[in-house]
Design a protein around this motif. Structure first.
Motif, short mmCIF file in Angstrom:
data_model
loop_
_atom_site.label_atom_id
_atom_site.label_comp_id
_atom_site.label_asym_id
_atom_site.label_seq_id
_atom_site.Cartn_x
_atom_site.Cartn_y
_atom_site.Cartn_z
N PHE A 67 32.56 41.55 32.44
CA PHE A 67 32.64 40.31 31.65
C PHE A 67 32.97 39.11 32.53
CE2 PHE A 67 33.56 42.39 27.28
CZ PHE A 67 32.22 42.66 27.14
N GLU A 68 33.74 39.31 33.59
CA GLU A 68 34.04 38.21 34.50
C GLU A 68 32.76 37.76 35.21
OE1 GLU A 68 37.24 37.09 38.00
OE2 GLU A 68 37.11 39.14 37.28
N ASP A 127 37.04 37.06 26.77
CA ASP A 127 37.13 36.08 27.85
C ASP A 127 38.02 36.65 28.94
OD1 ASP A 127 37.26 33.90 29.47
OD2 ASP A 127 38.25 32.59 28.03
N SER A 147 30.49 36.06 32.46
CA SER A 147 30.94 34.72 32.03
C SER A 147 30.77 33.71 33.16
CB SER A 147 32.37 34.76 31.54
OG SER A 147 33.25 35.08 32.58
N PRO A 204 27.25 34.85 27.35
CA PRO A 204 28.36 34.98 26.39
C PRO A 204 28.91 36.40 26.37
CG PRO A 204 26.28 34.51 25.27
CD PRO A 204 25.99 34.51 26.73
N CYS A 205 30.23 36.50 26.30
CA CYS A 205 30.91 37.81 26.31
C CYS A 205 31.80 37.92 25.09
CB CYS A 205 31.77 37.94 27.57
SG CYS A 205 30.83 37.81 29.09
#
Length: 105
Positions: free
Chosen positions: A32-33, A45, A36, A41-42
């Motif tokens: 996700f890092e 955050d 993003s 979009p994840c």
């Protein structure tokens, strides 16, 4: 960015789609890092997770956690009307979004 660098964005989007609730949390946060940072979009955050994890201490009591969560809700309640009234937070068709900090909030 997907139109200019599909060879780069394709694998990142595929990685983000592969994440399931069963995936290890560290692997999920890493993916996700990356996603993003590329603008994908994840569901979670990773910057917020890192900030909250860094803030967490072992000596914190449940009462203190409750106070912090209440203060966060007050902050959001006070900030949203101000951000909504800001002319920079209007939808701009040229940007395909807002120019201000409202999407971040």
């Amino acid at each position: 960015f997907s139109q200019h660098c599909p060879f780069l964005m394709g694998p990142i989007e595929c990685l983000a789609d592969v994440v399931t609730p069963d995936t290890d949390i560290q692997v999920t946060l890493s993916i996700f890092e990356l996603a993003s940072a590329a603008g994908v979009p994840c569901e979670v955050d990773p910057a917020l997770v890192a900030a909250l994890a860094g803030h967490r201490t072992e000596a914190a009591s449940p009462e203190e956690d409750y106070k912090v969560s209440c203060l966060l809700l007050v902050f959001v309640a006070v900030s949203l009307p101000l951000l909504a009234a800001d002319p920079a937070s209007l939808y701009n068709p040229e940007l395909d979004g807002e120019g201000g900090p409202v999407p971040c909030v």
